[in-house]
Design an enzyme around this catalytic site. Structure first.
Site, PDB file in Angstrom:
ATOM      1  N   ASP A  14       0.887  -1.159   0.000  1.00  0.00           N
ATOM      2  CA  ASP A  14       0.000   0.000   0.000  1.00  0.00           C
ATOM      3  C   ASP A  14       0.924   1.207   0.000  1.00  0.00           C
ATOM      4  O   ASP A  14       1.584   1.490   0.999  1.00  0.00           O
ATOM      5  CB  ASP A  14      -0.876  -0.044   1.263  1.00  0.00           C
ATOM      6  CG  ASP A  14      -1.746   1.207   1.418  1.00  0.00           C
ATOM      7  OD1 ASP A  14      -1.497   2.198   0.700  1.00  0.00           O
ATOM      8  OD2 ASP A  14      -2.655   1.183   2.261  1.00  0.00           O
ATOM      9  N   ASP A  55      -6.800  -0.493  -1.538  1.00  0.00           N
ATOM     10  CA  ASP A  55      -5.653   0.431  -1.584  1.00  0.00           C
ATOM     11  C   ASP A  55      -4.319  -0.285  -1.730  1.00  0.00           C
ATOM     12  O   ASP A  55      -3.262   0.316  -1.526  1.00  0.00           O
ATOM     13  CB  ASP A  55      -5.654   1.347  -0.349  1.00  0.00           C
ATOM     14  CG  ASP A  55      -5.523   0.585   0.963  1.00  0.00           C
ATOM     15  OD1 ASP A  55      -5.368  -0.657   0.932  1.00  0.00           O
ATOM     16  OD2 ASP A  55      -5.587   1.228   2.023  1.00  0.00           O
ATOM     17  N   LYS A 135      -7.939  -4.774   3.896  1.00  0.00           N
ATOM     18  CA  LYS A 135      -8.514  -4.477   5.215  1.00  0.00           C
ATOM     19  C   LYS A 135      -8.595  -5.698   6.120  1.00  0.00           C
ATOM     20  O   LYS A 135      -9.537  -5.890   6.872  1.00  0.00           O
ATOM     21  CB  LYS A 135      -9.908  -3.839   5.078  1.00  0.00           C
ATOM     22  CG  LYS A 135      -9.931  -2.573   4.223  1.00  0.00           C
ATOM     23  CD  LYS A 135      -9.210  -1.411   4.866  1.00  0.00           C
ATOM     24  CE  LYS A 135      -9.291  -0.151   4.015  1.00  0.00           C
ATOM     25  NZ  LYS A 135      -8.261  -0.116   2.945  1.00  0.00           N
ATOM     26  N   TYR A 231       0.727   0.888  14.689  1.00  0.00           N
ATOM     27  CA  TYR A 231      -0.230   0.582  13.636  1.00  0.00           C
ATOM     28  C   TYR A 231       0.097   1.326  12.348  1.00  0.00           C
ATOM     29  O   TYR A 231       0.236   2.534  12.340  1.00  0.00           O
ATOM     30  CB  TYR A 231      -1.649   0.938  14.075  1.00  0.00           C
ATOM     31  CG  TYR A 231      -2.649   0.562  13.020  1.00  0.00           C
ATOM     32  CD1 TYR A 231      -2.936  -0.776  12.782  1.00  0.00           C
ATOM     33  CD2 TYR A 231      -3.239   1.518  12.207  1.00  0.00           C
ATOM     34  CE1 TYR A 231      -3.807  -1.145  11.777  1.00  0.00           C
ATOM     35  CE2 TYR A 231      -4.115   1.155  11.200  1.00  0.00           C
ATOM     36  CZ  TYR A 231      -4.398  -0.178  11.001  1.00  0.00           C
ATOM     37  OH  TYR A 231      -5.250  -0.539  10.001  1.00  0.00           O
ATOM     38  N   LYS A 234      -3.395  -2.472   7.950  1.00  0.00           N
ATOM     39  CA  LYS A 234      -3.412  -3.926   8.041  1.00  0.00           C
ATOM     40  C   LYS A 234      -2.518  -4.514   6.949  1.00  0.00           C
ATOM     41  O   LYS A 234      -2.111  -3.825   6.019  1.00  0.00           O
ATOM     42  CB  LYS A 234      -4.852  -4.430   7.905  1.00  0.00           C
ATOM     43  CG  LYS A 234      -5.586  -4.466   9.234  1.00  0.00           C
ATOM     44  CD  LYS A 234      -5.039  -5.550  10.160  1.00  0.00           C
ATOM     45  CE  LYS A 234      -5.695  -5.454  11.536  1.00  0.00           C
ATOM     46  NZ  LYS A 234      -4.944  -6.121  12.582  1.00  0.00           N
ATOM     47  N   ASP A 289     -14.771   2.097   5.678  1.00  0.00           N
ATOM     48  CA  ASP A 289     -13.483   1.665   5.094  1.00  0.00           C
ATOM     49  C   ASP A 289     -13.477   0.151   4.836  1.00  0.00           C
ATOM     50  O   ASP A 289     -12.455  -0.514   5.026  1.00  0.00           O
ATOM     51  CB  ASP A 289     -12.298   2.030   5.997  1.00  0.00           C
ATOM     52  CG  ASP A 289     -11.935   3.508   5.922  1.00  0.00           C
ATOM     53  OD1 ASP A 289     -12.574   4.241   5.133  1.00  0.00           O
ATOM     54  OD2 ASP A 289     -11.024   3.918   6.653  1.00  0.00           O
TER      55      ASP A 289
HETATM   56  C1  F6R Z   1      -7.761   0.159   7.856  1.00  0.00           C
HETATM   57  C2  F6R Z   1      -7.458   1.449   7.245  1.00  0.00           C
HETATM   58  C3  F6R Z   1      -8.327   2.622   7.513  1.00  0.00           C
HETATM   59  C4  F6R Z   1      -7.613   3.667   8.363  1.00  0.00           C
HETATM   60  C5  F6R Z   1      -8.531   4.857   8.661  1.00  0.00           C
HETATM   61  C6  F6R Z   1      -7.818   5.966   9.440  1.00  0.00           C
HETATM   62  O1  F6R Z   1      -6.796  -0.794   7.536  1.00  0.00           O
HETATM   63  O2  F6R Z   1      -6.467   1.585   6.559  1.00  0.00           O
HETATM   64  O3  F6R Z   1      -9.551   2.246   8.071  1.00  0.00           O
HETATM   65  O4  F6R Z   1      -7.173   3.094   9.566  1.00  0.00           O
HETATM   66  O5  F6R Z   1      -9.016   5.398   7.457  1.00  0.00           O
HETATM   67  O6  F6R Z   1      -6.718   6.355   8.715  1.00  0.00           O
HETATM   68  P1  F6R Z   1      -5.754   7.551   9.162  1.00  0.00           P
HETATM   69  O7  F6R Z   1      -5.313   7.252  10.554  1.00  0.00           O
HETATM   70  O8  F6R Z   1      -4.663   7.510   8.162  1.00  0.00           O
HETATM   71  O9  F6R Z   1      -6.583   8.803   9.079  1.00  0.00           O
HETATM   72 MG    MG Z   2      -3.880   2.459   3.111  1.00  0.00          MG
HETATM   73 MG    MG Z   3      -5.019  -2.111   2.240  1.00  0.00          MG
END
Ligand code: F6R
Ligand code: MG
Ligand code: MG
Length: 367
Positions: A14, A55, A135, A231, A234, A289
């Site tokens: 990603d 993504d 995800k 984090y 994923k 998401d």
């Molecule tokens: C799950 C994922 C999204 C992000 C969420 C917050 O794997 O990639 O759900 O965790 O959109 O993203 P940030 O912290 O980048 O705003």
């Molecule tokens: Mg991403």
């Molecule tokens: Mg992804």
């Protein structure tokens, strides 16, 4: 490596998406294709296919080198680096997200991108299936791989086909302690299940056919959070499965996905949700998401060339699984921030939740 042997490397990352963590931008796909086309012209690789699941940018590369070939890993690293530049230029969201290390040191494993690779001598006809997820985590393959290679209610070939009747052996990795173990099925089936039912920790890495030790399935097992210590999205794993003629057939491989089982991931990597089988076109996770997606592409390998793909979940007979996944999504979402929709605390360790706990830590009093 024998001359007739070929290797399939599926390497994914990603490296930025739009509008949030939803979809790889077409410009990045175009750039990746151009770079792999050049490598094909230079005869560094035999063939390639570029696609995305949500993504995640997925590179399928066939070549004559071994697994973990530094030349192929470098090529993929360069593609991702150039795509990251493009993503930054377009100000895409999370540009370079999975590129956890600055410089390449010979093997892309442990640097962020996910890798599944398999080398073999091509059979007279060599059908394969590539699974790619968004995800969710590498252990998401545990359930379907068990059903495909060990459950006769899913795979009648385990009873009917003489080669499959001797069963399969599963190599399982403990991704927390970096250990591995083998379970021979059907004998060790209960012991296997004792571990792979904890998919966040025990992940099926590869599967061989007991009849002749033929390697028939491999997965990517990267845990980004363990590399980065926090984090970072994923791991969105990939998997390669060889099919037919004494191996599970295409229908036996797709069958477990007719039931949208629950996986961990979804929004902020912190929620359990249904794993929805989709066509390439439908791999656009935007609701909360998600929900988590899986695509399955079938190819014939012809002297290392990729004939295909056949977009396996495009079949209307997966419409009901998608509908059911949407119903399960409604039900799970109803729980809001409550478990078991939100993951248990131990799984939240690598999210930003510890910061929230830190903020109120002095307000706790003895009871
Ligand atoms: C799950 C994922 C999204 C992000 C969420 C917050 O794997 O990639 O759900 O965790 O959109 O993203 P940030 O912290 O980048 O705003
Ligand atoms: Mg991403
Ligand atoms: Mg992804």
């Amino acid at each position: 490596m024998k001359d007739s042997k070929i290797t399939i490397s599926v390497i994914k990352s990603d490296i930025g998406s739009y509008v949030g963590h939803n979809l790889v931008h077409p410009e990045l796909i175009k750039l990746a294709k151009e770079e792999l086309e050049k490598a094909k012209k230079r005869k560094e690789i035999i063939d390639y296919f570029v696609f995305n699941c949500g993504d995640d940018l997925e590179l399928v590369i066939t070549h004559k080198g071994p697994e973990e070939d530094p030349k192929i890993h470098r090529l993929a690293w360069n593609v991702f680096t150039d795509c990251t530049k493009k993503a930054k230029e377009l100000k895409l969201y999370g540009a370079g997200q999975d590129m956890l290390k600055d410089s390449f040191s010979g093997n892309i494993k442990g640097m962020g991108p996910g890798v599944a690779e398999i080398s073999f001598e091509e059979r007279p006809s060599e059908p394969i299936v590539i699974l790619a997820a968004d995800k969710t985590e590498p252990g998401a393959w545990n359930y379907p791989l068990f059903k495909i290679f060990a459950d006769p209610f899913t795979n009648p070939g385990l009873i009917i086909s003489p080669e499959m009747n001797e069963g399969f052996t599963f190599e399982v990795h403990d991704v927390l302690e970096s250990k591995k173990i083998k379970f021979k099925c059907p004998e060790d089936m209960y012991d296997l299940l004792a571990f792979i039912g904890t998919p966040g920790r025990y992940v099926i890495k590869c599967i061989t056919r007991n009849h002749d030790n033929l390697l028939c399935a491999v997965t990517s097992t990267t845990r980004l959070s363990l590399i980065a210590g926090k984090y970072v999205g994923k791991d969105d794993p990939v998997c390669i499965i060889r099919a037919q003629h004494g191996l599970p057939d295409i229908g036996e491989i797709t069958e477990p996905f007719a039931q949208p089982y629950l996986v961990e991931g979804w929004n902020r990597g912190s929620h359990a949700g249904p794993f929805m089988p989709v066509s390439l076109e439908q791999a656009v996770p935007t609701r909360f998401d998600g929900p988590p997606r899986v695509v399955a592409l079938g190819f014939i390998i012809q002297k290392g060339n990729l004939i295909g793909p056949l977009d396996l979940f495009k079949d209307v007979s997966f419409d009901r699984a998608r509908q059911k996944a949407n119903e399960i999504a409604d039900y799970m979402r109803m729980h809001g921030p409550f478990q078991p929709h939100r993951l248990p605390e131990s799984d939240m360790e690598y999210t930003s939740l510890p910061k929230i706990k830190e903020k109120v830590k002095d307000r706790w009093k003895e009871v």
